[in-house]
Design a protein around this motif. Structure first.
Motif, PDB file in Angstrom:
ATOM      1  N   TYR A 389     -19.222  19.462  12.217  1.00  0.00           N
ATOM      2  CA  TYR A 389     -18.321  18.598  11.456  1.00  0.00           C
ATOM      3  C   TYR A 389     -19.066  17.327  11.046  1.00  0.00           C
ATOM      4  O   TYR A 389     -20.183  17.062  11.489  1.00  0.00           O
ATOM      5  N   LYS A 390     -18.417  16.532  10.217  1.00  0.00           N
ATOM      6  CA  LYS A 390     -18.942  15.233   9.789  1.00  0.00           C
ATOM      7  C   LYS A 390     -17.786  14.245   9.770  1.00  0.00           C
ATOM      8  O   LYS A 390     -16.605  14.639   9.862  1.00  0.00           O
ATOM      9  N   PHE A 391     -18.110  12.981   9.659  1.00  0.00           N
ATOM     10  CA  PHE A 391     -17.099  11.957   9.423  1.00  0.00           C
ATOM     11  C   PHE A 391     -17.018  11.678   7.929  1.00  0.00           C
ATOM     12  O   PHE A 391     -18.049  11.594   7.246  1.00  0.00           O
ATOM     13  N   ILE A 392     -15.810  11.528   7.435  1.00  0.00           N
ATOM     14  CA  ILE A 392     -15.591  10.859   6.153  1.00  0.00           C
ATOM     15  C   ILE A 392     -14.843   9.571   6.474  1.00  0.00           C
ATOM     16  O   ILE A 392     -13.773   9.602   7.096  1.00  0.00           O
ATOM     17  N   VAL A 393     -15.439   8.460   6.111  1.00  0.00           N
ATOM     18  CA  VAL A 393     -14.838   7.144   6.357  1.00  0.00           C
ATOM     19  C   VAL A 393     -14.327   6.630   5.018  1.00  0.00           C
ATOM     20  O   VAL A 393     -15.081   6.522   4.052  1.00  0.00           O
ATOM     21  N   SER A 394     -13.050   6.349   4.947  1.00  0.00           N
ATOM     22  CA  SER A 394     -12.432   5.929   3.688  1.00  0.00           C
ATOM     23  C   SER A 394     -11.595   4.685   3.922  1.00  0.00           C
ATOM     24  O   SER A 394     -10.845   4.610   4.903  1.00  0.00           O
ATOM     25  N   ASP A 395     -11.743   3.695   3.039  1.00  0.00           N
ATOM     26  CA  ASP A 395     -10.942   2.488   3.194  1.00  0.00           C
ATOM     27  C   ASP A 395     -10.475   1.981   1.841  1.00  0.00           C
ATOM     28  O   ASP A 395     -11.010   2.319   0.796  1.00  0.00           O
ATOM     29  N   PHE A 396      -9.419   1.168   1.894  1.00  0.00           N
ATOM     30  CA  PHE A 396      -8.873   0.557   0.690  1.00  0.00           C
ATOM     31  C   PHE A 396      -9.743  -0.613   0.264  1.00  0.00           C
ATOM     32  O   PHE A 396     -10.196  -1.398   1.102  1.00  0.00           O
ATOM     33  N   SER A 397      -9.964  -0.735  -1.015  1.00  0.00           N
ATOM     34  CA  SER A 397     -10.769  -1.820  -1.562  1.00  0.00           C
ATOM     35  C   SER A 397      -9.892  -3.046  -1.804  1.00  0.00           C
ATOM     36  O   SER A 397      -8.940  -2.988  -2.590  1.00  0.00           O
ATOM     37  N   ALA A 398     -10.201  -4.149  -1.115  1.00  0.00           N
ATOM     38  CA  ALA A 398      -9.515  -5.441  -1.307  1.00  0.00           C
ATOM     39  C   ALA A 398      -7.999  -5.286  -1.261  1.00  0.00           C
ATOM     40  O   ALA A 398      -7.278  -5.818  -2.098  1.00  0.00           O
ATOM     41  N   ILE A 399      -7.496  -4.583  -0.230  1.00  0.00           N
ATOM     42  CA  ILE A 399      -6.066  -4.262  -0.204  1.00  0.00           C
ATOM     43  C   ILE A 399      -5.181  -5.503  -0.145  1.00  0.00           C
ATOM     44  O   ILE A 399      -4.177  -5.596  -0.855  1.00  0.00           O
ATOM     45  N   GLU A 400      -5.548  -6.491   0.691  1.00  0.00           N
ATOM     46  CA  GLU A 400      -4.682  -7.671   0.804  1.00  0.00           C
ATOM     47  C   GLU A 400      -4.656  -8.469  -0.487  1.00  0.00           C
ATOM     48  O   GLU A 400      -3.600  -8.973  -0.894  1.00  0.00           O
ATOM     49  N   ALA A 401      -5.801  -8.603  -1.140  1.00  0.00           N
ATOM     50  CA  ALA A 401      -5.847  -9.338  -2.412  1.00  0.00           C
ATOM     51  C   ALA A 401      -5.003  -8.628  -3.466  1.00  0.00           C
ATOM     52  O   ALA A 401      -4.307  -9.269  -4.268  1.00  0.00           O
ATOM     53  N   ARG A 402      -5.034  -7.300  -3.478  1.00  0.00           N
ATOM     54  CA  ARG A 402      -4.242  -6.530  -4.445  1.00  0.00           C
ATOM     55  C   ARG A 402      -2.749  -6.666  -4.157  1.00  0.00           C
ATOM     56  O   ARG A 402      -1.936  -6.853  -5.077  1.00  0.00           O
ATOM     57  N   VAL A 403      -2.376  -6.548  -2.879  1.00  0.00           N
ATOM     58  CA  VAL A 403      -0.958  -6.640  -2.519  1.00  0.00           C
ATOM     59  C   VAL A 403      -0.424  -8.042  -2.794  1.00  0.00           C
ATOM     60  O   VAL A 403       0.678  -8.204  -3.327  1.00  0.00           O
ATOM     61  N   LEU A 404      -1.187  -9.074  -2.437  1.00  0.00           N
ATOM     62  CA  LEU A 404      -0.759 -10.443  -2.695  1.00  0.00           C
ATOM     63  C   LEU A 404      -0.563 -10.679  -4.188  1.00  0.00           C
ATOM     64  O   LEU A 404       0.454 -11.253  -4.610  1.00  0.00           O
ATOM     65  N   SER A 405      -1.508 -10.238  -4.999  1.00  0.00           N
ATOM     66  CA  SER A 405      -1.405 -10.414  -6.452  1.00  0.00           C
ATOM     67  C   SER A 405      -0.184  -9.689  -7.008  1.00  0.00           C
ATOM     68  O   SER A 405       0.554 -10.218  -7.848  1.00  0.00           O
ATOM     69  N   TYR A 406       0.052  -8.481  -6.529  1.00  0.00           N
ATOM     70  CA  TYR A 406       1.177  -7.658  -6.985  1.00  0.00           C
ATOM     71  C   TYR A 406       2.509  -8.314  -6.631  1.00  0.00           C
ATOM     72  O   TYR A 406       3.408  -8.437  -7.465  1.00  0.00           O
TER      73      TYR A 406
END
Length: 652
Positions: A389-406
């Motif tokens: 097996y392998k790891f896939i590491v996935s994360d949100f890009s600038a999530i707090e900045a996007r949510v705050l702006s929205y």
């Protein structure tokens, strides 16, 4: 039978606080001592298992019946301990869940609910005693509990104490067990009138699944890293003793006295102060301070936590506390603390990691000046996927900045995100009215945009910029106030959002009005301030009230666990509530991503990042595209998930 309220007392020679319940139950000497229970809120019974009594068959059957709700305070402990007990004593009653070998030893969390989680979701503390006190219950947790647990549940200096060795205390221990069930039931009764998000228990079950799976630890690597870290520290201490003549040169008190004798006066040897001294000294003093800094590296203790937590199959379990952050509902880390691992910036991780795995200290110390720093940067890489097996590491890009702006409706920022732009460069461009391009025209201004973005989104000022390291990054004192002014002028809708929330909270508290700010609903109920989020989940602030503050004017306050780690009254204001809201919404989006990826093997998560163990032919885009799908309750929010594959955990 519809519900079963449970509390247990156990014995194991393994230190529960260091190793966690999963490894705790693996000891050959693990034993269930007392089983306290109540059926459908009826009388509490205590089964004295240590004295040979038996749990009734209908209760044993209920433990694996998903249609009967099992309640306990910190139910993970009861579920995992009872998993071991049923496997060992009543295998016909034990049923696991799924075909996953990593979770085969544990009861399915379906049908289990946790009063600690319920309490935390309503803004209450994470301990049974503290919740009982906060709710001012008639029944309170018995004060004798700590002494009795130390006596019967862990081996003492003279060995183990059995019930027959101290019959009076044993009867008291049974009373203590009974009282804990009674207090747990009283807590549920007190919290029954309050709304609980319908998604809460689905999220809790997924959390328990992830905790049960655990994440594989490369034990050979960890053992080698621990041995190398010990050797490096011994060499550092020896050299420090030569330089300073101190008996214990790692002691801050002794080191400060030595520096004073060398005409270098300091009241603290914190990381920042050490860096200043190192930059302005030379010779033996410089070397001693460099070595002292290396000797203070506490991150290497993470390897010991890994060794303590890894179960017999090599997987470290129980590392995430669901609803551990009361203000936002985010997770808190336990034991290894994945949320607080050192970052890796080395380009040759593979080479350094191989040297450690080969137990080649001489080569590692030859190639790298600072062995402790290398070992610190390699901590993440101790987590590995299983073979094939392998790891896939996935994360949100600038999530707090996007949510705050929205949520604030700051449209220019939303347009930057929609075009996949660089928010730091765009922010600098808007603040300084010139085009800013990373590594291009006016690129030097991007750093100011970045520090402003990181420090100022939740009402921060000059102090927040300093705390974020603005002065260390080359900004001057004179630049800070204009930077704050410029950022706020560039983001008027965010600033307006802070004070709309502030006014709405005050109106809800003082006049008990239901207030609405965008997609948020703010109101009081039975002394608790609630902020209902777009997901339908609610943030809770117990005992919210307007009180006279230290500066002579009324301020918003509520009861919570403060900086002193005690249940106390905390002051707050609009921008701080906005921070809670944005982090809470970001958490809900992550939970939505977990739900969409529930058929994948999520084995860890850090802030807004998922660690997924998957077959080697799994494409990264399948994970990132699924993760980036936004829930219906955030229409129009543009989110991006980035990911990479790796043979060991790391930061890319």
């Amino acid at each position: 039978m519809k519900t079963l309220s449970i509390d247990i007392e156990t014995y194991s020679p393994i230190d529960l606080t260091r190793s966690g319940v999963y490894k705790y139950t693996e000891s050959p000497d693990f034993q269930l001592l007392l089983f306290g229970y109540a059926v459908d809120e009826a009388e509490v019974h205590v089964v004295d298992l240590a004295s040979g009594r038996k749990i009734p068959e209908d209760v044993l059957s209920a433990l694996t019946n998903p249609l009967i709700t099992k309640w306990a305070f910190n139910a993970n402990f009861e579920r995992i301990c009872l998993s071991r007990y049923l496997r060992e004593h009543y295998p016909d009653y034990f049923t696991s869940y799924g075909e996953d070998v990593a979770t085969a030893k544990y009861l399915d969390p379906l049908g289990w609910k946790c009063t600690m989680v319920l309490s935390a979701s309503l803004g209450l503390p994470l301990s049974l005693k503290a919740v009982g006190q906060a709710l001012q219950l008639e029944e309170q947790k018995m004060e004798e509990g700590t002494r009795l647990i130390r006596k019967f549940s862990v081996p003492g200096l003279q060995g183990r104490v059995l019930p027959k060795d101290s019959p009076e205390d044993w009867e008291l221990f049974k009373s203590y067990n009974r009282r804990d069930v009674e207090v747990e039931m009283e807590i549920r009764k007190a919290l029954e009138p309050f709304f609980v998000s319908p998604n809460l228990w689905d999220e809790y079950r997924r959390d328990q699944d992830i905790n049960d799976r655990g994440i594989l630890v490369d034990r050979n690597f960890v053992e080698s890293a621990m041995a190398m870290g010990k050797r490096a520290q011994e060499e550092i201490t020896g050299r420090l003793q030569q330089l300073t003549g101190l008996a214990n040169p790692r002691s801050p008190v002794q080191m400060k006295k030595w520096l004073f004798s060398k005409d270098h006066i300091t009241h603290t040897l914190c990381k920042k102060e050490r860096a200043h001294f190192i930059a302005h000294t030379s010779g033996d003093i410089h070397e001693a301070l460099v070595l002292y800094s290396q000797a203070q590296k506490s991150s290497l203790a993470k390897y010991g936590a890994m060794a303590d937590s890894a179960c017999s199959d090599g997987r470290a379990r129980g590392m995430f506390q669901f609803y551990g952050a009361a203000r936002s509902g985010r997770w808190a880390g336990r034991r290894i603390q994945l949320q607080n691992l050192p970052r890796n910036s080395m380009e040759d991780l593979d080479l350094a990691r191989k040297m450690v795995k080969d137990w080649d200290y001489e080569k590692l110390s030859f190639f790298y000046d600072e062995v402790t720093d290398v070992l610190s940067q390699l901590i993440r890489t101790a987590f590995i996927p299983r073979k094939g097996y392998k790891f896939i590491v996935s994360d949100f890009s600038a999530i707090e900045a996007r949510v705050l702006s929205y949520m604030a409706g700051e449209r220019w920022r939303m347009e930057v995100f929609a075009k996949d732009g660089d928010i730091y460069a765009a922010s600098a461009s808007a603040m300084f009215h010139v085009p800013v391009v990373k590594h291009g025209i006016h690129g030097d201004l991007r750093q100011k945009g970045k520090i402003a973005e990181l420090a100022l989104g939740y009402g921060g000022g000059e102090g927040a910029l300093k705390a974020m390291g603005a002065l260390d990054m080359g900004l001057t004192e004179e630049e800070l106030k204009p930077l704050v002014t410029s950022w706020r002028a560039t983001n008027p809708h965010i600033v307006d959002f802070w004070w709309k929330i502030d006014r709405a909270v005050k109106e809800a508290i003082e006049n008990h009005r239901i207030m609405r700010v965008g997609t948020l609903t703010i109101f009081m109920q039975k002394g608790i301030l609630f902020i209902e989020l777009p997901s339908g989940r609610r943030l809770s602030y117990v005992g919210a009230a307007m009180k006279m503050g230290e500066k002579g004017y009324k301020t918003i306050t509520y009861m919570g666990v403060g900086a002193t780690k005690k249940w106390e009254r905390i002051e707050s204001y609009g921008p701080k509530f906005v921070e809670n809201i944005v982090q809470a919404v970001s958490r809900d989006i992550l939970c939505h991503g977990m739900k969409n990826l529930q058929d994948r093997y999520i084995c860890g998560h850090v802030h807004d990042e998922l660690i997924i163990e998957c077959p080697e032919d799994t494409p990264v885009y399948e994970i990132t595209e699924t993760m980036a799908q936004m829930p219906d309750w955030m229409p129009g929010l543009v989110m991006r998930a980035d990911g990479y594959e790796t043979e060991y955990y790391r930061k890319e």
